[in-house]
Design a protein around this motif. Structure first.
Motif: not given
Length: 264
Positions: A142-148, A168-179
């Motif tokens: 039910e939590d609207p937030t996600v820990w990354v 979801d919009l950023l497509g965050l998933a293991p292995g994704r390169a981010v800043l």
């Protein structure tokens, strides 16, 4: 979505602002799908996000561009839908032209993709650390937030708290390169701590170590620049007068809620 009246300025003047945000690609995918199918719900299904996230994408792009990009339509067998505006069509054309130009420039340089990461991002945030996503998890269904959790090339691990829609919009998933971005004013620097306490489980406060590169004294706080393992810097502040000196091992502390996740 209520339409906003265009400003008195050139209608095209603000459209490029919607492309400055390097996380715009999936938002642009939503806009493309609306143009193709005339439906927000269908666009959400095609992109693989929630209906709420699809509207967030449209709202964000409209806010950045300063122009109404999508209009609701009424009537018809389906009871209404959505229609992309001329400004929305212009934004998609601009995005396509920029993507083509970027590919041409990068193709001229070996390793150009890595070199260009983050160069188009204009922000006051001095802390910009290239990382790779290790995991994404929610506290509960039910939590609207996600820990990354993300890790730098030198092994610095940090937690960021983002909304489900943003993940979801950023497509965050293991292995994704981010800043990972953060304002220097949100960072407290002090004596070094053992290990990396943010690496075990989600934490409201992240702690990580580095070597003091320089200290700039201030009246109430001293600005401290840390060199991180594997390359990169992190800027924060220590109470004045700070006993930290160049070469000392020190710790940076920052709230997970202050860490912004972006795509390079």
């Amino acid at each position: 979505m209520a339409s906003r009246k265009p400003s008195s300025r050139n209608a095209l003047s603000d459209l490029p602002q919607a492309l400055v945000d390097s996380s715009a690609d999936k938002r642009l995918d939503v806009l493309r799908q609306v143009a193709a199918g005339g439906s927000i719900s269908q666009a959400a299904r095609e992109v693989g996000i929630s209906y709420k996230a699809a509207w967030q994408a449209i709202d964000t792009l409209s806010s950045l561009s300063g122009q109404p990009l999508v209009e609701r339509t009424v009537g018809g067998a389906g009871g209404g839908g959505a229609r992309i505006t001329p400004q929305g069509e212009q934004l998609l054309a601009l995005a396509a032209a920029l993507a083509h130009a970027r590919e041409q420039v990068l193709s001229r340089f070996a390793g150009g993709e890595a070199l260009a990461t983050g160069l188009g991002l204009r922000t006051s945030m001095r802390n910009q650390l290239p990382c790779t996503v290790l995991r994404c998890e929610a506290s509960s269904a039910e939590d609207p937030t996600v820990w990354v959790q993300a890790e730098s090339a030198g092994g610095t691990r940090l937690w960021s708290s983002v909304t489900r829609e943003s993940a979801d919009l950023l497509g965050l998933a293991p292995g994704r390169a981010v800043l990972l971005l953060c304002k220097a004013t949100a960072v407290t620097v002090g004596s070094a701590v053992r290990g990396n306490r943010a690496s075990v489980r989600p934490a409201d406060i992240c702690h990580f170590n580095g070597l003091v590169e320089r200290v700039a004294p201030g009246s109430a706080r001293d600005e401290v620049v840390l060199a991180l393992p594997g390359g990169g810097q992190w800027v924060g502040f220590a109470p004045h007068p700070s006993a930290l000196k160049t070469g000392d091992r020190a710790s940076a502390s920052v709230a997970a809620s202050a860490l912004v996740v972006a795509l390079g």
